[in-house]
Each structure stands twice: as C-alpha cells, then as structure tokens.
Design an enzyme around this catalytic site. Structure first.
Site, mmCIF file in Angstrom:
data_model
loop_
_atom_site.group_PDB
_atom_site.id
_atom_site.type_symbol
_atom_site.label_atom_id
_atom_site.label_comp_id
_atom_site.label_asym_id
_atom_site.label_seq_id
_atom_site.Cartn_x
_atom_site.Cartn_y
_atom_site.Cartn_z
ATOM 1 N N GLU A 1 -17.110 18.782 -4.360
ATOM 2 C CA GLU A 1 -16.427 18.783 -5.658
ATOM 3 C C GLU A 1 -15.025 18.181 -5.569
ATOM 4 O O GLU A 1 -14.059 18.711 -6.117
ATOM 5 C CB GLU A 1 -16.374 20.196 -6.231
ATOM 6 C CG GLU A 1 -17.749 20.743 -6.607
ATOM 7 C CD GLU A 1 -17.708 22.092 -7.297
ATOM 8 O OE1 GLU A 1 -18.679 22.431 -7.983
ATOM 9 O OE2 GLU A 1 -16.694 22.812 -7.136
ATOM 10 N N GLU B 1 -25.613 21.584 -7.566
ATOM 11 C CA GLU B 1 -25.432 22.992 -7.908
ATOM 12 C C GLU B 1 -25.712 23.154 -9.396
ATOM 13 O O GLU B 1 -24.977 22.628 -10.233
ATOM 14 C CB GLU B 1 -24.006 23.472 -7.621
ATOM 15 C CG GLU B 1 -23.607 23.470 -6.161
ATOM 16 C CD GLU B 1 -22.180 23.961 -5.950
ATOM 17 O OE1 GLU B 1 -21.683 24.730 -6.812
ATOM 18 O OE2 GLU B 1 -21.563 23.567 -4.948
#
Length: 984
Positions: free
Chosen positions: A184, A283
């Site tokens: 991320e 995710e």
C-alpha cells in the site's frame, strides 16, 4: 460508460494474442482477463493468513485444509520482518513458529498456492507494521524511501527471505505464484527521480537478485491514488500485476442497518489504470478489526452475516474480477506483544474462519463462491456486455452485471438490489441472450441482501445449460455429469438444458419440480420451488442435478482428489452432511474421507458407479446405496461426548513489583545516560529515556529515577506506550499517580502532586519507580511509525531546576535479555519487563512461589502480583475442542492483566477499557492431554487494589476430527532454567 466499454473492448481485441509474462518465466502469465499458471487460466480465490498469529506450525495445516475445503486455492501471506530479526543481523527462519519453509511445505501439501508478501513494510495491525523493532531507535533512517540508511537496513531481510521464497516458487515445484513488493505504498508523484519510485526499483532489484522470477504485484491503498501500474504513468517501479485493496462494507457493530453499500466502479477503475492486466484485489474485506474500547468480534453480527460474501464477492465477479484475496480469512491472535496499538489480543477480524479455527456461516457462504469459480472456466475470460439499474431486468430496483466469454459465448449475469443494503424481498424477471435466442428467466427472487449469478450457455461435462436462474454451486464429471444448484427455501428456480431429446426424470426429495411447456426441440426447461434440505433430479440421459437449500449447501463439500490447486471437474468427490471434509480419495470402490463433525447427521457421498463403501476417519460406515447412485450412512456427532474441564485452583503467588521498594538492588540495570538519540522525535528532557535507545523494544518497561531534596512539589512525567496503554508511578514505594489509560491516547502526561506525600520524601536518594505498559509500536500510518518512542518521553521535578530535570539518575529494565531473544522458541515479542517474567515464573517447571493467594483475592492496594497454577487435561484424542480462558473483574476495577499458558503470553485483559474477556488458546500452546501451567499478572493501578471474579477454562465447541490434535507439543514449550535468575 459506453465510451469506456468501447475503449476497453478495443484494448481486449488488441490483446487477443498470447498472454504476457515478466520475461523470466512463462509458468505464470497474465492478460486482461486472468492469471495463467502452467498454461491454464485460474481464478485466484485467496485467503489471507499470518503464521505469526499462530505459533503452532502443525495447526497451519489444519487451517490450510479448512481453506482448501471451503473453496480457496491460494493463501496470501505476510512475512513479518520483526518476527525473524530480533536484533540486527540475527535472523531466525527455522525455530518453531518462525519456520517459513514449513509454512510453504504445508501450503503445498494442502494444495494451495501462495502469494508472498514480504514487505519490508506490511502494516497488518502488527507492531511497527512488521518492520524490525531494532529500528525503533531511529537507526533505520527515513522509512519507506530510498534513504541510504533504510536501504542498508532492509536489504539483508529481502536477501534472506527472498532466497527462501525463490526456491519455493511454482517454477521450482513450490507454491509461490506472485511476489508482492512493499505494501500500500501510494505513488503520489509520478516522477522517475521521486524517492518512492527509486525505492520500489531498489526493492524489485533486490527481490530479483534473491532469485524471484514469478511476477511482481502491489496493492493500491483503496481508490486514493494510482500506483505502480504499467498502464498508468509508468516512470519506474511498476509491477507486473496491479492490485486494488478495498474494504467497502461501512458496517457497524452497533447498527445492523449501517453501511452495506457495494462499490460499483471497480470495473471502471481497473479499465483506467490496469487494462492490460487482470482485475485483482490483493485485499478485499473478509472482515475488519475492532480497536481497544470497541465491540468484540463475536458481537459484530453485521460483519459476520453470510449475506456479506454473497453480495460483495459476487459484485466483484460481476466486474470481471478473477483474482480476489480475502483479508482476513483467518485472523488469529496477537499473542505476546505483537499487536500494533490499534488492536488488542484477538485478531479474529470477524473473518470467515473464527480465531478458534471454527467455521462460521460466513465461511460456508464464501465456500459456495469458491467452488463455483473453481469449475467455471468460462468465467475466466469475459467481456463486459452491460450493467446498471434495470439493465436486462424487469425492475429498476435491481442492478445487474452482464458478462460474456468471447470464445464460448457463455454468459454470466450477476443480479443484486440496486440499493444493496435493502432487506426487502423482491421478485423480477431477467432477460437473457443465449445461443438459441432471447429468453426470460421469470420469478427470480432476491431476499434482501442477496445476490445471484445467472448463467447462459454454461457447459458442465457433456451437457450445456441454456440458462439457469439458480446459483450454481459446482459441477462434477463422474460416470455421469452432476450439477449442483442452491437457493433459499421457497425460492423459485428455473433452468433449461440444451437437448434434442425429450428428457424424463425422477425426483428424490421434497422440492416441487416440473418440466415447462415452453420447452422446444433444442432445449427443455424446468421450474422448481426449493424445498427444505436437498432434492436430487435424475434425468434419462444420465445427468444428475442436486437442488440444495442454503443450509444444505453450506454442508456440501467437493474434496479434490488431486493436490494441484487447479482442480478439474473430474478431480473431486461430492460429500454432503458433515461439519467439515478435509480431504478424500477413492480406491477400489472405497471412499476414504477425513474430516470433522459436531452434530449427528447423514453423510452422503457421490463418486460415480465404482463407489461401494465409505470410510470416515478410518472407520468403515454402514452405507446404503441410493436410487440415484450415491451412498449414504449415519454419521455420529459429539452430542454425547463428555468434556470435563478442571477448575483453576491451587494458586501460588508472589510480589512482581519489588522494584518500587528502595531496598531493591538495581545495580545490574541499564543506566539511562544518553544525551542524543537517532529518533526523529526529540526527547522532552535529558537524559534520553526512550526504551528502544537502550535495547528494550517490546513489552512493559520499568524505570527507577533518583533525586535529592525535600522542596519539590510535583513531578511532571510524559509516557508513551500505544493506544489504551497506562502507567503508574511510586515514590519510595508509595503510589503517587500515573494514567490508567484511555482507548484513544498513545501518549499521556501527568503532573504528580507531591504535597500530600511530604512524609514519604527524604532529603536524599528519593526513588521514583515508573511502570509503563506497552501496546506495540505504531504503523507508519501514525506519524513516524515504528520510530515513535516508547517508555518515558520526559520527566522533571517541579519547581524545575534551571539547568536540569532535578533527577540525578535514571535506570531502565525491560524484557529479559533485551534484544538477545533468549527464548527463541517463543520469540522476541513474547515477554515484557515485569519481575515475574524476567525470572521466568510464567515458564513450565519454574520454582514454586511463596504465597497461596489467588487472583480472586487479588491486591488490596496498588502494585503488581504474579499468580501461577497447574492443571491437567485429558481430552479424547479424536476430538478437536477449541479452548479459551475467560476473565472477569468487579465493575469499576482499574487494572491490567496478562496471562501465560505454558510460557506463551496469550491475553491482555484491561477491564476498564475492554473489549476482550475470553481468550482462545490453540492446541500446542495448551496441552489437550497432559499438564499445563497458567501464569497471570495483576497490575492494580490504584490504591483501591484489584481482583478478578473469574478465571475459567471454557470450551467453544466439540468436534470429532480426523486431523489429530493429540500430539507431543513439548518442543514448543521449553521450560525454566536457572539462567533466568540473572534478570531478577
């Protein structure tokens, strides 16, 4: 939307040739539709799993088998740097729960692929986001950039873990198919000279140097930026397969009507930013964490509801997603001090598989999607035909996605309510285009938060469904083709088979089933109303169709007969009834089935005409052949199995805070004498009192400060320990205050009034003892992340002397051995600095304690007491009995409790903050057969003292199991030795 469809279609046409690879291997390739492994397209249905959160390696296989049985073919795994490098340059990849090779071996044994996520930064609500805790002293430099100090810090980690992953790649016969680079990391500036671009390039070079040849991936942090895709402003650092993380639920544990609004622009997002790659969610919401002071996971029914996977995951499929990893699929436990401050001991995460390893209804519903995608190969290459409110349906209250395979013309129409959070029951028609023309699927019903996938021209074995309005669970090719549908009881289903013959059929069960008059010379249509349980329809051409209501579908299993994660329709057996089927095989007509069961039921097995008998967990069952070719037998449950758990009595106890007394000898303690620090956070006073600067990275810290004089009126102390932490201070053995903690504060200050303690203060050598709790190091989402210091940030006496703090000396003590990792089996984050921990009272075979007080008596003043007891379990060897420890305290209790089972710290209980009161303990940490040691610390934070009202062993369930939980776990439970006395 139309222009976007045209653009995307042109891109797909231009991409109609061979798949792309990274130039290093063609074993794993990709195109805009899907991933291809060994030449076959595959739907990646992945389960996020963190081995750090389960320190019993044998149970990794238990969890992996449950994943595979419930439709997953892949696990996504974070490899936390912090878990493997306790001190700089000292790596451990072999000891017990840190044995990475066993993780990968068990994955291969279970038949699942691995997506490797080795950071170096991971986040994951783990302490420091997984960065090595030795860097918490500021020595790592500027984190997550191309900073030279940071580069020198992480490079050995990538070299070490990369080499292990490399030899376990699918190219070498292992399970690793993708390697995620970083985590991320938002590419906020698209410039070749940007520090993040250079950092990503450094990482990619390091992974390749370590031998990684499978494609690189990355996970965008929500729809907040556009990062690391070759299809969008690629100036360097881009990965092969772009991914988007998404947690769209917006659910509330206290308001079941909150949220549940699906995201419907994923298709546009991927079309804009990764149009040459398959749509990938590294995710996607499998649950969500709750913080200190929040609701406990078991109370969060909105997050646990099986309607979530039914609507949200099918919504993703409707937007051409072919790689989806659920975070978390099993959350596990933040045992020891491994949690980041945003979470507490439990990391259950409201995941489909409970922290206790029990199957939730949410997982059962998740399974239905996994088994469908496993066999629906036409779904792996589809174009978007259209979507929207009222599209191809009779109601504007319905949203649909319409996909079609350009090669086979198979179609998939995903329907859901336009207002996805609606609980209304709606019935409508769906207009479908088939190879035989337009048809109408009538009386399609969505019962509130429900979604369905309707198919057209769907091949199953030698048969073709012209269309179906019921959800397909799976199909198998045995001697005959077997198709499985599911609906809620009372819903109407309709399907048409392509056939030039007029089929006859036999119905076994209570669903109302009939052929339609609308049948033609090229197809035959059937309508049914789903009854309770299962109904089987046997057609004259040999096809067999199971019609299951939802509870029956949840107990339907399709165990593969291959260890390959890519399972073909002829490589499985169908089993109905048990709680769990782990694996199965058939040989010489005997179906050997291994699994778990709780309630007495009927087991039914379909494996083709060769089947003659059923063996369950090694026991032959008395089976009867059904009229349609399956075999069924009675399967006993555990209702009559008696589980006897002992009461926790015969406690021993001792004072665990002798350090508050002036008579205590701290001559071996570390002197706090540093006047500078590498930390980016400036100390409030000198000397530096940050615990990491003195090698104590984890757990509670104890400080002893000395001053002379009688004239001071107060002490100003600032401490930091993470959200919900607390601290206490004693002057010459008498409590003078502190901060008991609040759920939202990481750092707290208190001015401790001394005017009421004049009788305690001496003219010289006054002792201030400060105990500081620890709830982990911050992730980088919090300011400086791991570099935010822990312990005392500043301390001075008031009135403050002009050139000093008034203190003449500070000393610190933390976990035994500091960064030396003196207990490598349990690892570097298991212990803190309490006296009882340092001398090993929590360990098996430690010496007896001098008192017989109990935690139910507790303390009548402030302080810390340590309690131990031993108990024996004798659970039957064929059972899986998930156990836990339940704690409670009187209302208003201000205290902090930790407990250890056989040396493992498996619970932090803070009654005045919450929320956790029951703590699961897995086999291997607790001995199901044999002796166990329970140790407990009770920190009373006020002079009112503290006690507990309950310390109890509890059971979460009883399952007869073929896994084998009765093992010798002694290698995980090293005992006490006299070397511990050096840390007294």
């Amino acid at each position: 939307m139309r222009l976007l469809n045209i653009f995307t279609t042109l891109c797909l046409l231009l991409w109609s040739g061979a798949a792309t690879n990274d130039g290093l291997t063609d074993v794993v390739e990709w195109d805009p539709y899907s991933l291809t492994i060994n030449g076959d397209r595959v739907f990646i249905y992945s389960a996020e799993f963190h081995y750090q959160r389960m320190p019993v390696p044998e149970l990794w296989l238990d969890i992996f088998q449950k994943f595979r049985a419930n439709g997953f073919n892949t696990i996504s795994v974070y490899f936390f740097w912090s878990y493997h490098e306790a001190s700089k340059g000292s790596f451990d990849f072999e000891t017990s729960g840190k044995n990475v090779q066993r993780v990968l071996d068990y994955a291969k044994e279970a038949g699942i692929y691995v997506i490797a996520r080795a950071g170096p930064y991971c986040n994951a609500e783990t302490s420091a986001g997984g960065l090595a805790l030795w860097g918490s002293d500021g020595s790592m430099g500027t984190l997550r950039t191309n900073n030279a100090a940071y580069y020198q810090s992480w490079q050995p980690w990538i070299k070490e873990i990369g080499a292990i992953l490399a030899k376990n790649q699918v190219t070498n016969g292992g399970p690793v198919i993708l390697n995620q680079v970083e985590n991320e990391l938002q590419e906020t500036v698209h410039s070749a000279t940007n520090t993040l671009v250079l950092y990503m390039e450094q990482l990619e070079t390091a992974f390749r140097a370590a031998g990684i040849t499978v494609p690189f991936s990355h996970n965008e942090k929500g729809q907040r930026s556009q990062s690391w895709s070759t299809d969008y402003e690629n100036v360097g650092g881009a990965v092969n397969v772009y991914g988007l993380d998404s947690y769209p639920g917006g659910l509330s544990c206290t308001n079941s009507n909150s949220g549940f609004s699906v995201v419907r622009n994923y298709y546009q997002w991927f079309s804009n930013y990764s149009y040459t790659q398959p749509s990938y969610f590294p995710e996607f919401e499998g649950g969500y964490f709750t913080p200190w002071g929040g609701s406990f996971y078991d109370e969060c029914q909105s997050e646990l509801d099986p309607s979530f996977p039914d609507v949200y995951y099918k919504n993703n499929i409707g937007q051409r997603t072919t790689l989806m990893s659920l975070y978390m699929a099993w959350g596990g436990t933040n045992w020891g001090h491994s949690a980041a401050p945003v979470v507490y001991t439990s990391y259950d995460y409201a995941a489909p598989l409970r922290e206790t390893r029990q199957i939730r209804d949410k997982l059962s519903q998740t399974k239905l999607i996994g088994l469908f995608t496993r066999v629906s190969t036409d779904l792996l290459k589809t174009d978007m035909i259209g979507n929207g409110t009222g599209h191809s349906v009779s109601s504007t209250g319905i949203w649909s996605w319409v996909l079609r395979n350009p090669d086979t013309q198979a179609g998939f129409t995903v329907v859901q309510q336009a207002s996805s959070g609606s609980r209304a029951s709606v019935t409508f028609d769906v207009y479908l285009n088939t190879s035989l023309g337009a048809v109408t699927a009538s009386d399609v019903n969505l019962n509130g938060r429900q979604s369905k996938i309707l198919v057209t021209d769907y091949n199953f074995g030698n048969h073709t469904l012209l269309y179906a309005s019921s959800d397909i669970l799976t199909y198998g090719t045995f001697d005959v083709d077997v198709l499985v549908f599911y609906l809620e009881q009372g819903q109407i289903g309709q399907f048409a088979l392509k056939t030039t013959s007029k089929l006859t059929y036999q119905v076994y069960g209570n669903s109302v089933f009939a052929a339609n008059s609308s049948s033609t010379s090229t197809s035959q249509t059937f309508t049914y109303t789903q009854g309770a349980g299962q109904t089987v329809v046997q057609f004259s051409d040999g096809a067999l169709v199971y019609l299951l209501d939802q509870p029956s579908a949840w107990k339907f299993w399709a165990p593969p007969t291959t260890s390959n994660p890519q399972v073909k329709p002829n490589e499985q057996i169908f089993v109905l009834g048990p709680y769990l089927v782990r694996n199965a095989s058939i040989s010489s007509g005997v179906a050997q089935i291994f699994g778990d069961n709780d309630n007495a039921t009927t087991i039914e097995v379909y494996a083709g005409s060769s089947l003659t008998s059923i063996v369950w967990n090694g026991v032959s069952l008395s089976a009867t052949k059904t009229k349609y070719g399956s075999y069924s037998a009675s399967l006993p449950g555990t209702e009559s199995r008696v589980i006897s758990l002992p009461s926790l009595t015969n406690w021993e106890s001792a004072n665990s805070l002798p350090e508050k007394e002036t008579s205590y000898d701290d001559s071996k303690w570390t002197v706090c004498n540093k006047t500078t620090t590498l930390s980016p956070i400036a100390p409030l006073t000198l000397p530096v009192l940050f615990s990491s600067d003195y090698g104590f990275y984890t757990g509670q810290k104890i400080y002893r400060g000395y001053f002379d004089g009688l004239t001071y009126t107060s002490i100003n102390i600032t401490c930091s320990g993470g959200l919900a932490f607390g601290w206490s201070a004693w002057l010459n053995g008498v409590l003078i205050g502190g901060n008991t903690g609040v759920a939202t504060a990481t750092t707290t200050n208190a001015v401790l009034d001394l005017t009421n303690f004049t009788s305690v203060i001496k003219s010289e050598n006054n002792l201030v003892t400060v105990v500081v709790d620890y709830h982990g190091h911050d992730e980088t989402s919090t300011a400086k992340g791991v570099e935010n210091p822990r312990g005392i940030l500043g301390a001075f006496l008031v009135p403050k002397p002009s050139a000093s703090t008034g203190f003449k000396l500070w000393k610190i003590q933390g976990n035994a051995g500091g960064s030396a990792n003196i207990d490598p089996v349990r690892g570097p984050m298991n212990e803190g600095g309490f006296y009882g921990e340092r001398v090993g009272w929590h360990l098996p075979s430690s010496p007896s304690l001098p008192s017989d007080s109990t935690p139910l008596i507790g303390l009548n003043t402030s302080g810390i007491s340590f309690y131990t007891t031993n108990f024996t379990l004798a659970l039957d060897s064929d059972l899986d009995v998930p156990l836990g420890i339940k704690l409670s305290a009187p209302a208003g209790t201000i205290a902090r409790v930790m407990f250890w089972i056989n040396g493992y710290q498996y619970g932090k209980y803070v009654p005045h903050i919450g929320p956790q009161t029951v703590f699961p303990i897995p086999p291997g940490i607790i001995n199901n057969q044999g002796s166990n040691k329970l140790a407990l610390s009770l920190w009373a934070m006020t002079d009112a003292g503290a006690r507990l009202t309950d310390v109890e062993l509890v059971s979460y369930g009883v399952y007869e199991s073929g896994f084998g939980f009765d093992r010798d776990w002694s290698y995980l439970q090293p005992g006490w030795d006299e070397g511990r006395l050096a840390y007294a």
